[in-house]
Design an enzyme around this catalytic site. Structure first.
Site, PDB file in Angstrom:
ATOM      1  N   GLU A 158       0.860  -1.186   0.000  1.00  0.00           N
ATOM      2  CA  GLU A 158       0.000   0.000   0.000  1.00  0.00           C
ATOM      3  C   GLU A 158       0.890   1.227   0.000  1.00  0.00           C
ATOM      4  OE1 GLU A 158      -3.375  -0.231   2.612  1.00  0.00           O
ATOM      5  OE2 GLU A 158      -3.573   1.941   2.705  1.00  0.00           O
ATOM      6  N   ARG A 159       0.632   2.100  -0.946  1.00  0.00           N
ATOM      7  CA  ARG A 159       1.467   3.299  -1.097  1.00  0.00           C
ATOM      8  C   ARG A 159       2.939   2.942  -1.292  1.00  0.00           C
ATOM      9  NH1 ARG A 159      -2.916   5.814  -2.483  1.00  0.00           N
ATOM     10  NH2 ARG A 159      -4.483   5.739  -0.861  1.00  0.00           N
ATOM     11  N   LYS A 168      -3.998  -0.416  14.153  1.00  0.00           N
ATOM     12  CA  LYS A 168      -4.862   0.625  13.595  1.00  0.00           C
ATOM     13  C   LYS A 168      -6.291   0.175  13.867  1.00  0.00           C
ATOM     14  CE  LYS A 168      -6.069   2.851   9.156  1.00  0.00           C
ATOM     15  NZ  LYS A 168      -5.676   3.037   7.727  1.00  0.00           N
ATOM     16  N   GLU A 187     -10.751   4.320   9.301  1.00  0.00           N
ATOM     17  CA  GLU A 187     -10.912   3.983   7.884  1.00  0.00           C
ATOM     18  C   GLU A 187     -11.435   2.554   7.674  1.00  0.00           C
ATOM     19  OE1 GLU A 187      -7.719   6.962   5.801  1.00  0.00           O
ATOM     20  OE2 GLU A 187      -6.961   5.002   6.334  1.00  0.00           O
ATOM     21  N   LYS A 237       0.802  10.718  13.844  1.00  0.00           N
ATOM     22  CA  LYS A 237       1.377  11.264  12.611  1.00  0.00           C
ATOM     23  C   LYS A 237       1.868  12.678  12.871  1.00  0.00           C
ATOM     24  CE  LYS A 237      -1.227   8.497   9.312  1.00  0.00           C
ATOM     25  NZ  LYS A 237      -1.815   8.391   7.965  1.00  0.00           N
ATOM     26  N   ASP A 246      -2.660  14.106   7.006  1.00  0.00           N
ATOM     27  CA  ASP A 246      -2.107  12.857   6.500  1.00  0.00           C
ATOM     28  C   ASP A 246      -0.917  13.083   5.570  1.00  0.00           C
ATOM     29  OD1 ASP A 246      -1.797  10.176   6.050  1.00  0.00           O
ATOM     30  OD2 ASP A 246      -3.442  10.008   4.624  1.00  0.00           O
ATOM     31  N   GLU A 271       3.988   9.365  -0.245  1.00  0.00           N
ATOM     32  CA  GLU A 271       2.647   9.200  -0.823  1.00  0.00           C
ATOM     33  C   GLU A 271       2.121  10.500  -1.429  1.00  0.00           C
ATOM     34  OE1 GLU A 271      -0.081   7.746   2.080  1.00  0.00           O
ATOM     35  OE2 GLU A 271      -1.851   8.012   0.825  1.00  0.00           O
ATOM     36  N   TRP A 328     -13.774  12.845   2.673  1.00  0.00           N
ATOM     37  CA  TRP A 328     -12.595  12.625   3.508  1.00  0.00           C
ATOM     38  C   TRP A 328     -12.233  13.791   4.434  1.00  0.00           C
ATOM     39  CZ3 TRP A 328     -10.988   7.678   3.398  1.00  0.00           C
ATOM     40  CH2 TRP A 328     -11.402   6.906   2.312  1.00  0.00           C
TER      41      TRP A 328
END
Lengths: 660, 660
Positions: A142-143, A264, A268, A342, A347, A375, A523
């Protein structure tokens, strides 16, 4: 697939004056990590100096000595290097310190740094220095922008020579923890904690351990239901706690080097304690209790927000959600729980303020999470050296106490005196030949490790080290690549979304310009541009996000005059005619930075082109191709952003350049 | 998977007065198509009237008679129906005419239309009445919104009961040609003309033939290289011509019912004659020569444009490309080549002008291509009955000659007296239980066939027929569904992109609002909206597209005053304050139509809800769910479009409704 050695590709340098006498290495204790240290030294000295180093049991006849010594100031990971009377001595209290000291000596050989008779002491800044892989068990990442996973393929775990070389790269810059699987734990990945995968994990874990790295796994909170026969994953149910207790006992019996788990939850679409009306603390503590007997850690991600927002709603603010969710739980987490936050509240945008959770939590362990997979910062097709950004984040004062209040202080344990803290990066590696797709992106991997180990190093010092280790000693090569790296983040920021507003990218892909890409989506990521101006009001009259900071930060952000201009539109809606401190209007700033950014991208491509013949052809061409793309893509960014705002504002460019 | 009978689900109706005497059917010749006609009659009469119809060899004792009769006016596909003295007689020159006549009788039973003693004569308007399936051999359907293919699965051809029922549905509305595979011919689909698939194609072809349908295939122009050992597909090379000649001989030997081939060449990445510096005529004629001995047809698509356009370029106009590419070739195509032209110059938008290739070509066979798969018109989740649109297209006067100059005249052969012409639709079926995903979307399948067969039927007449055949005779059901169908296209147009400009959809998916979705992309699809206005200047001072039409159309489009307002922004850039004939400004028109459209969508949902209990529960709920989605989605369209233009123009809504 073949692969390269990145910054551990030693260049022969027979003119180097060897500072030790003889050709023997001595170690006063042995263990697999010390063995690895000795092997690394032998290999490097052989390849750089052309000298075969043997091993001796006689301290007197050794030129290089690895010595274990009780020294609480150094700890298990710190080391001393001293070179006196023809003897190069590395000392530490632990095997890991000796390994790091050995890699430091190798780096000194690579960079021709002089070995001194004075003791050179180093102790890692951050206790936990982690890499988070978002690798899926089908082999995709992912990414991921540098090929497929080298940990997984077709739902199988890969353990091979590349595993070892990955561990060598990570250890050489001081990484001591690796999460091998994606935080979005689905399908087969849920089974990673099942018996079926434990043999391979054991083999991988042993390789990691040799290089001083603890293996971590990402967990599926719903595992008791998906793997067990439970009908609930409620963290307050005894059966669930018991299931996890049993599971951890089973796991730790087989995998004693397991550092713990990354989770996590309730984010999401991932399951979590909310399903059962429980808190994040309930969820994290249950897992923490299960791993406590084995000194395991639970790293709980704070990336929790409403991802089903209505764009019409101007009250809900995604930026607020981390603080709103976690601040009330301060003090409720176990000692072996660490919240992973983060760097910014959104993000991984090219520019964000620092998350108010740093300094917002007073009694909770915290890790900083950054992303070097780029990303949103060019996906390893654009050059974007991120260490300067990470340094800005680390230097940010939170005012949570009178001193030792920076993010750095918090995540290195200086603020609270804790050791369950540190820094994690979403890593940028894959099975590409050069590990990172873009050769220059390896500077981020290298730099991240170096920065975590020694937060007092400057981004420039780190870049210089990496360039010499990777490309050797040609002065022009060093200077030009250094210039490229050091300008790259600001350049990328210039031609992409302006003044901290972020998100002007193509949905899902997160690559390439699309001003309205996320504007009418769910989002929570809006620019609110209209004919008169743009920006999100996050002060008292708006979403109130600015008030999540401690003073004087809250007031600084609240006031449009004192708000740092690079974050202007993150905190304030201002008209296109708003005058910045440069004297330029906001709209003219957009035009100017976008023209500048595209020119700088072209300049970087030219810089590289001028190095033809000085860099290995394969590498030269690989990078040249990406820079040519970046140059064109920067123009696309420039033109789309400028056209969008020109068409909206109809305010012409003062310099009459072409805007479409 | 089970499936339903759509409009061939006969409803028992014992009150029906049977107009013939006795219970015997007589046919004066036999063949498999006549057999099918008799079987269809038996089944329908049994299910509707409860009467078992036997077969007799004695004309005198028959109540229903199928008679073949030389009558050039009717031809092979036309028929006469007459009911006199207790005898219902269907007459035609060919078996297909008898089948169509039988289905017409069945429809009369379904709709309770009276059988008359007067001869009722019908002859199909369009010679070719075709369905184009965009089915891939892996079972997926490009732009398919009703499940997977029932022709292909896992690179295998499916031939089963559903194949027959599909053929029955198609034949019942007069379809006489079906292309079973996607025009984008890749991978295994290239091999459809290879020996390996011929056994299954034979079986399928025989079923189709029974129902009067010719099988067509889409071809890969590069087949000589991919299947043969040739190093070229140059249409002017003898070896290539020979390869195709041999291939066609082989194919037609096994598949005598093969109607011919559909070819998408030099378009959106598909190979074609351009690669070799040849023209479309060279390419098409080579294939035409290869199939000519077998009376095969080559249908060559005109959907050719530059799909690597630079959005900054205001000179290149995708709308021009069909005419620019093909008009110079007029007269160069073989008699058995037919150019297939999409209704508009772009791509199946909710509103486009008619392609100037209609009337632009004077000596070339043409087919009209429409799309009932609703790619850009709600994807079978929104109701959008497209027959009114198709009728507008057919009625469009091209002025290519003094009379018989409409699109209808051209594609039915009236203009040039040709028979290689007709209408094709990209069909909306899949393996969903109800064939078309949305139950109401079946009206487009039914309606398309009916319209091709009889272009003088009104959209309303067709809708009424379909409603009764599908839902029976309840008056309220009929009236409400008719209202829904008849308003649906205009409603969809209202809440989506305004005044003919098109393309405000999410890229790739083509579903849901995204005003700038295609604005900065490579597809040549722009709205050019800025703070002052919007639209593309396609007159003399712009791209010159309007000049591709014959007079007086060219002048009509050129002049903003005479340009039909529903196409205003397609042809002209006008300010938001431009006054329309209604007296409203352009921006107010946008606001009003979007509020109206969303209200109408809600109204349609209410209409349907009020039918609860009058429609089979399963069907009722299926449609209800989609209408509820349409209602919400129409609001999303309304709000995004209105907000976008409000934020750009800052001109408030006169009625002070909420715009975000």
């Amino acid at each position: 697939m073949g692969y390269e050695s990145a910054w551990l590709s030693y260049k022969e340098n027979h003119t180097l004056k060897i500072p030790w006498n003889g050709s023997k290495i001595y170690a006063d204790t042995w263990g697999k990590t010390i063995e690895a240290a000795v092997t690394e030294l032998q290999r490097a000295v052989k390849e750089i100096c052309g000298m075969d180093m043997g091993i001796t049991g006689q301290e007197e006849e050794a030129g290089i000595l690895l010595k274990k010594e009780q020294d609480n100031a150094l700890g298990e990971e710190g080391y001393k290097i001293q070179c006196r009377d023809g003897r190069l001595t590395v000392t530490s209290q632990g095997e890991k310190g000796l390994l790091y000291g050995s890699f430091a000596c190798i780096r000194m050989l690579q960079t021709k740094e002089e070995f001194s008779a004075e003791e050179k002491t180093e102790k890692p800044s951050a206790p936990l220095r982690m890499l988070n892989h978002w690798d899926n068990m089908d082999g995709s990442i992912e990414r991921g922008y540098s090929g497929n996973s080298f940990f997984f393929e077709d739902n199988k775990i890969l353990v091979n020579e590349r595993t070892r070389d990955y561990a060598r790269l990570a250890a050489s810059v001081g990484i001591n923890g690796v999460v091998i699987n994606n935080v979005n734990v689905k399908d087969r990945a849920t089974w990673l904690i099942d018996e079926v995968y434990q043999k391979e994990l054991q083999r991988m874990s042993e390789i990691f351990e040799t290089y001083g790295i603890q293996l971590f796994l990402s967990l599926n909170f719903a595992a008791p239901m998906e793997l067990g026969n439970l009908d609930s994953a409620d963290p307050c149910k005894e059966a669930v706690q018991q299931w996890w207790n049993d599971k951890m006992q089973e796991l730790y019996t087989r995998l004693p080097n397991l550092g713990g788990f990354l989770v996590k939850a309730d984010s999401e679409g991932r399951p979590g304690p909310f399903t059962y009306g429980r808190t994040h603390a309930d969820g994290a503590n249950m897992l923490a209790d299960a791993v406590a007997p084995y000194h395991g850690k639970i790293i709980w991600r704070c990336f929790v927000y409403n991802c089903q927002q209505d764009w019409r709603d101007r009250k809900t603010d995604r930026a607020r959600s981390g603080y709103d969710n976690f601040r009330p739980l301060d003090g409720q987490f176990r000692e072996n729980v660490i919240l992973q936050v983060k760097n910014g509240p959104m993000d991984f945008q090219v520019r964000e303020p620092v998350s108010p959770l740093f300094g917002g939590m007073e009694k909770t362990n915290e890790m900083l999470e950054v992303q070097i997979a780029q990303e949103y910062t060019g996906q390893q097709r654009h050059v974007c050296y991120l260490i300067p950004m990470f340094q800005e984040v680390l230097k940010f004062r939170t005012y949570c106490q009178e001193d030792r209040d920076t993010v750095e202080d918090i995540v290195t344990g200086k603020t609270m005196g804790n050791t369950n803290c540190g820094i994690a990066a979403v890593i940028n590696t894959g099975n590409d030949e050069n590990w990172t797709g873009h050769d220059l992106a390896a500077a981020n991997f290298f730099g991240f490790g170096r920065l975590c180990f020694n937060t007092s190093l400057s981004a420039e010092e780190i870049a210089k080290e990496w360039i010499v280790c990777t490309f050797g000693h040609d002065r022009e090569v060093q200077e030009k690549i250094l210039q490229m790296l050091m300008m790259s983040w600001k350049t990328y920021e210039k031609y992409t979304s302006p003044l901290g507003i972020g998100w002007m990218v193509n949905p899902n892909y997160h690559y390439g310009p699309n001003v309205d890409g996320y504007e009418y989506d769910r989002w929570g990521t809006y620019h609110r541009a209209d004919h008169l101006g743009m920006g999100v009001c996050r002060g008292k009259k708006g979403t109130g996000y600015a008030q999540q900071y401690r003073e004087p930060n809250a007031s600084m952000y609240e006031n449009v005059q004192t708000c740092p201009e690079e974050l202007l539109l993150f905190f304030h809606y201002v008209p296109y005619t708003y005058q910045l401190k440069t004297g330029k209007t906001m709209i003219q700033h957009i035009y100017d930075t976008h023209f500048e950014g595209a020119e700088e991208a072209a300049y970087m491509a030219d810089l590289w082109d001028s190095l033809e013949g000085k860099i290995e052809t394969k590498v030269f061409e690989r990078v040249q191709k990406r820079l040519a793309h970046q140059k064109e893509h920067a123009k696309e960014w420039r033109d789309q952003i400028n056209s969008y705002f020109y068409r909206k504002s109809m305010i012409p460019d003062e310099k009459h350049r072409t805007i479409y």
